[in-house]
Motif scaffolding. Structure first.
Motif, PDB file in Angstrom:
ATOM      1  N   ILE A  19       0.860  -1.183   0.000  1.00 42.81           N
ATOM      2  CA  ILE A  19       0.000   0.000   0.000  1.00 42.81           C
ATOM      3  C   ILE A  19       0.894   1.230   0.000  1.00 42.81           C
ATOM      4  O   ILE A  19       1.893   1.287   0.710  1.00 42.81           O
ATOM      5  CB  ILE A  19      -0.924   0.004   1.234  1.00 42.81           C
ATOM      6  CG1 ILE A  19      -1.884  -1.180   1.154  1.00 42.81           C
ATOM      7  CG2 ILE A  19      -1.690   1.318   1.344  1.00 42.81           C
ATOM      8  CD1 ILE A  19      -2.732  -1.375   2.379  1.00 42.81           C
ATOM      9  N   LYS A  57      -6.622  -3.663   9.405  1.00 41.04           N
ATOM     10  CA  LYS A  57      -7.853  -3.965   8.656  1.00 41.04           C
ATOM     11  C   LYS A  57      -8.033  -3.006   7.480  1.00 41.04           C
ATOM     12  O   LYS A  57      -9.122  -2.505   7.227  1.00 41.04           O
ATOM     13  CB  LYS A  57      -9.056  -3.930   9.588  1.00 41.04           C
ATOM     14  CG  LYS A  57      -8.983  -4.965  10.685  1.00 41.04           C
ATOM     15  CD  LYS A  57     -10.132  -4.852  11.648  1.00 41.04           C
ATOM     16  CE  LYS A  57      -9.890  -5.839  12.774  1.00 41.04           C
ATOM     17  NZ  LYS A  57     -10.552  -5.468  14.006  1.00 41.04           N
ATOM     18  N   GLY A  58      -6.958  -2.709   6.789  1.00 40.78           N
ATOM     19  CA  GLY A  58      -7.005  -1.838   5.624  1.00 40.78           C
ATOM     20  C   GLY A  58      -7.044  -0.355   5.942  1.00 40.78           C
ATOM     21  O   GLY A  58      -7.042   0.469   5.033  1.00 40.78           O
ATOM     22  N   ARG A  59      -7.072   0.012   7.209  1.00 36.36           N
ATOM     23  CA  ARG A  59      -7.093   1.425   7.601  1.00 36.36           C
ATOM     24  C   ARG A  59      -5.682   1.896   7.898  1.00 36.36           C
ATOM     25  O   ARG A  59      -4.961   1.268   8.655  1.00 36.36           O
ATOM     26  CB  ARG A  59      -7.944   1.610   8.856  1.00 36.36           C
ATOM     27  CG  ARG A  59      -9.402   1.392   8.647  1.00 36.36           C
ATOM     28  CD  ARG A  59     -10.142   1.771   9.929  1.00 36.36           C
ATOM     29  NE  ARG A  59     -11.555   1.602   9.731  1.00 36.36           N
ATOM     30  CZ  ARG A  59     -12.298   0.705  10.374  1.00 36.36           C
ATOM     31  NH1 ARG A  59     -11.744  -0.082  11.272  1.00 36.36           N
ATOM     32  NH2 ARG A  59     -13.576   0.622  10.143  1.00 36.36           N
ATOM     33  N   ILE A  86      -1.025   0.104   9.820  1.00 35.85           N
ATOM     34  CA  ILE A  86      -2.202  -0.300   9.068  1.00 35.85           C
ATOM     35  C   ILE A  86      -2.909  -1.406   9.838  1.00 35.85           C
ATOM     36  O   ILE A  86      -2.276  -2.309  10.374  1.00 35.85           O
ATOM     37  CB  ILE A  86      -1.799  -0.752   7.641  1.00 35.85           C
ATOM     38  CG1 ILE A  86      -3.008  -0.984   6.791  1.00 35.85           C
ATOM     39  CG2 ILE A  86      -0.901  -1.939   7.670  1.00 35.85           C
ATOM     40  CD1 ILE A  86      -2.681  -1.082   5.304  1.00 35.85           C
TER      41      ILE A  86
END
Length: 179
Positions: free
Chosen positions: A102, A137-139, A135
């Motif tokens: 990411i 849970k994708g946050r 990061i």
């Protein structure tokens, strides 16, 4: 049968041998703990070089300025760097191969300095220990670890986008246990 008489010189010899033994034991303990520490740090940082290479190859980063580790549900090497346009950004390089890399620009959320300023406004007399992007849970998050005025070690996670509190963990220290 002759028996050696106890004297001050015998007492000094015993004291000297006990002192030498204690010093040698402390020296070996220091060397052992130093070796364990170095091994742990080398293991932690051995992925940094490959993560920096992956960040340059697979994200818009062209220059690396720093690399840190974040341990959440999955471990990530966070590569700080700059793009071709000299924009600061972060590449979240997972240590597991089955997780995607990411990338985010610093301008898409709060910068580290902005987050620390916001945190200091809420906790003026706390001792900051570390700040790392993370990061969960994708946050995208900011992980701030500090010691509060009650002597507790606190892990706080703030949303990267707006700095709102996401999660908080407080741990008692030995000092607090003794009170």
């Amino acid at each position: 049968m002759k028996r050696q008489q106890y004297s001050l010189s015998t007492r000094r010899k015993v004291f000297i041998w006990i002192s030498i033994g204690t010093l040698l034991l402390l020296l070996f303990a220091f060397i052992y703990f130093f070796t364990v520490y170095q091994t742990a740090m080398d293991t932690k940082q051995e992925t940094f070089a490959s993560s920096e290479t992956r960040a340059i190859q697979q994200t818009p980063l062209v220059k690396v300025t720093d690399t840190k580790r974040f341990n959440g549900e999955a471990a990530y090497d966070i590569v700080y760097g700059q793009t071709k346009e000299n924009e600061p950004g972060y590449a979240f390089i997972p240590l597991q191969d089955d997780i995607e890399i990411i990338f985010t620009l610093e301008e898409e959320g709060l910068s580290e300095n902005e987050m620390v300023s916001k945190w200091k406004a809420d906790c003026a007399d706390c001792d900051l220990m570390s700040v790392v992007p993370g990061i969960d849970k994708g946050r995208l998050l900011w992980e701030i670890i500090y010691k509060n005025n009650q002597g507790r070690i606190v892990y706080e996670y703030y949303l990267y986008s707006n700095g709102n509190l996401y999660e908080q963990f407080k741990f008692k220290t030995e000092e607090e246990e003794l009170k």
